[in-house]
Design an enzyme around this catalytic site. Structure first.
Site, PDB file in Angstrom:
ATOM      1  CE1 TYR A 143     -12.297  -3.476   5.570  1.00 34.17           C
ATOM      2  CE2 TYR A 143     -12.481  -5.756   4.858  1.00 34.17           C
ATOM      3  CZ  TYR A 143     -11.912  -4.801   5.673  1.00 34.17           C
ATOM      4  OH  TYR A 143     -10.953  -5.168   6.594  1.00 34.17           O
ATOM      5  CG  ASP A 237     -11.608  -6.371  -3.535  1.00 32.51           C
ATOM      6  OD1 ASP A 237     -11.372  -7.598  -3.583  1.00 32.51           O
ATOM      7  OD2 ASP A 237     -11.578  -5.710  -2.473  1.00 32.51           O
ATOM      8  CE  LYS A 265     -13.370 -12.790   2.134  1.00 32.31           C
ATOM      9  NZ  LYS A 265     -14.248 -12.580   3.215  1.00 32.31           N
TER      10      LYS A 265
HETATM   11  N1  PMP Z   1     -11.792  -7.169  -0.309  1.00 27.17           N
HETATM   12  C1  PMP Z   1     -13.039  -7.614  -0.108  1.00 27.17           C
HETATM   13  C2  PMP Z   1     -14.053  -7.396  -1.185  1.00 27.17           C
HETATM   14  C3  PMP Z   1     -13.391  -8.267   1.071  1.00 27.17           C
HETATM   15  O1  PMP Z   1     -14.645  -8.691   1.246  1.00 27.17           O
HETATM   16  C4  PMP Z   1     -12.401  -8.471   2.063  1.00 27.17           C
HETATM   17  C5  PMP Z   1     -12.698  -9.187   3.359  1.00 27.17           C
HETATM   18  N2  PMP Z   1     -13.965  -9.509   3.621  1.00 27.17           N
HETATM   19  C6  PMP Z   1     -11.113  -7.983   1.818  1.00 27.17           C
HETATM   20  C7  PMP Z   1     -10.837  -7.348   0.629  1.00 27.17           C
HETATM   21  C8  PMP Z   1     -10.026  -8.163   2.834  1.00 27.17           C
HETATM   22  O2  PMP Z   1      -9.691  -9.496   2.931  1.00 27.17           O
HETATM   23  P1  PMP Z   1      -8.969 -10.066   4.256  1.00 27.17           P
HETATM   24  O3  PMP Z   1      -9.981 -10.002   5.347  1.00 27.17           O
HETATM   25  O4  PMP Z   1      -8.592 -11.456   3.878  1.00 27.17           O
HETATM   26  O5  PMP Z   1      -7.789  -9.203   4.503  1.00 27.17           O
END
Ligand code: PMP
Length: 426
Positions: A143, A237, A265
């Site tokens: 994701y 990512d 985060k």
């Molecule tokens: N990349 C990864 C690996 C994630 O785990 C997440 C959210 N859990 C995102 C992108 C998207 O981040 P956000 O929810 O802050 O938009």
């Protein structure tokens, strides 16, 4: 036990779609009512019915030092008193950028955004702008936020809802998104044979959105080599793993390094922040220096920057924290494994630094399809019963768990004992 939450949920559903502002919070995968939270303190969450939970989610990762950490709290309050946002540069952005740049050999510049979604969306635009190519390659079960072209077989909340890509995303917008199986080198090679227009591979090098499933070092090496051989950029990512899997995230564990890293985060310590970072050569393509446009009114928000600074400096000053967190994560999942086997339940476990995952299945899954074969009914029942006993876990087998320094060994031991009781009737 959940009367107030049930009432709050009904009320929320009247005015907020599904009663939540991010779908996974609705507990659809496990059923039941999500506890509505009143406050967090250290290891614990307190809901509006007065229930107390040991929190193994920690806001999905950011809260390495637990809820309402005093140092972060102080920084946020002091900064907020000087104004919440300026829409103009502030030195705090440079300070946090320097802290990040100093840590990584492959990073010279960082751009801050307000979420992980923005970070990955901007990173792929940058990769396309730099390479002049259009396709992007992602993996099933990874994701990368909810921007249109990344919303293809994205694990996590989407997997829960069984919607591989969402209505509202025209096929024209995802036709440049190539999809490969995680940890499958042959499949990856085939993708590069099929397209000579690949701008980048974007990967969660330790996937946390199909439970916790690490990529094998050979697979990451293949990603690196195929990118180099085909003029594509490699994007790690690290929105979830950054400063979590180790001080330097997955990049600190793996031999191969990325061209672009996305963060989120942890660098906000609970405030809304994301970032993407790369070498000067790549980052200089970004507006206003270069032609690739990217912007944000609240980007580099001072309050978020100050929270991130305190968090990151604390982590850097205490790198032994990662050993402590990993030991706790291992203690928890090994304890689970032991009580599962005592109760004749097949359970697979993984940890990476402060992240952990557990799966009700016979073999350790290495990709999204294998995770899908795990026992989701059993997970739902386990989740429910553990909540009732005061232990709050991510509400889907497609999600990872997060340890915090505030969670004590006694909390973990109590949790394993509770799991033993629950597994007797699972
Ligand atoms: N990349 C990864 C690996 C994630 O785990 C997440 C959210 N859990 C995102 C992108 C998207 O981040 P956000 O929810 O802050 O938009």
């Amino acid at each position: 036990m959940f009367d107030n939450s049930i009432k709050a949920y009904e009320e929320a559903k009247e005015v907020i779609p599904g009663g939540v502002d991010s779908p996974v919070r609705a507990f659809k995968s496990v059923g039941g009512t999500p506890p509505f939270i009143e406050r967090g303190e250290g290891a614990y969450l307190f809901d509006i019915d007065g229930n107390k939970y040991v929190d193994f989610v920690q806001s999905w990762g950011p809260l390495i030092f637990g809820h309402a950490d005093k140092d972060v709290e102080e920084a946020v309050i002091n900064t907020a008193k000087k104004g919440l946002s300026f829409g103009a540069p502030s030195p705090l952005e440079t300070e946090l950028a320097k802290e990040i740049v100093d840590m990584f050999d492959n990073i010279d510049k960082v751009r801050f955004v307000s979420s992980g979604t923005e970070a990955t969306m901007s990173a792929i635009r940058l990769a396309r702008g730099v390479t002049g190519k259009n396709d992007i390659l992602k993996f099933e079960g990874c994701y990368h936020g909810h921007s249109d072209s990344l919303l293809v077989q994205a694990g996590s909340g989407l997997a829960t809802f069984g919607t591989p890509s969402s209505p509202g995303v025209p096929a024209d917008l995802t036709k440049h998104t190539l999809l490969c199986e995680y940890n499958n080198i042959e499949n990856l090679k085939k993708c590069f044979e099929d397209s000579d227009d690949i701008s980048c591979i974007i990967i969660e090098p330790i996937a946390g959105n199909m439970g916790l499933v690490p990529a094998s070092p050979e697979f990451i090496k293949a990603c690196r080599e195929l990118c180099d051989a085909n003029g594509a950029l490699l994007i790690f990512d690290e929105v979830m793993t950054g400063f979590r899997a180790s001080l330097k995230g997955a990049s600190g564990i793996l031999e191969e390094q990325a061209d672009i890293i996305t963060f989120g985060k942890v660098i906000g310590a609970g405030m809304p922040v994301g970032a993407f970072a790369a070498s000067k050569d790549i980052m200089n393509h970004l507006s206003p220096d270069g032609a690739v446009y990217q912007a944000g009114t609240l980007s580099g928000n001072p309050v978020a920057m100050s929270a991130g600074l305190v968090n990151l400096r604390k982590l850097k000053a205490n790198p032994e924290v990662y050993e402590e967190l990993n030991a706790k994560a291992v203690k928890l999942v090994n304890g689970f494994k032991e009580v599962a086997s005592k109760n004749n339940i097949a359970l697979q476990v993984n940890t990476r630094g402060s992240m952990f995952g557990f799966f009700f299945c016979e073999e350790s899954p290495t990709n999204f399809k294998e995770v899908g074969k795990c026992d989701f009914d059993r997970f739902a029942k386990f989740h429910h019963e553990m909540i009732k006993k005061g232990f709050y876990f991510a509400c889907s087998q497609y999600e990872a768990g997060f340890m915090s320094t505030a969670i004590s060994n006694e909390d973990i031991e109590a949790c394993i004992e509770a799991a033993n009781e629950v597994m007797k009737n699972l």
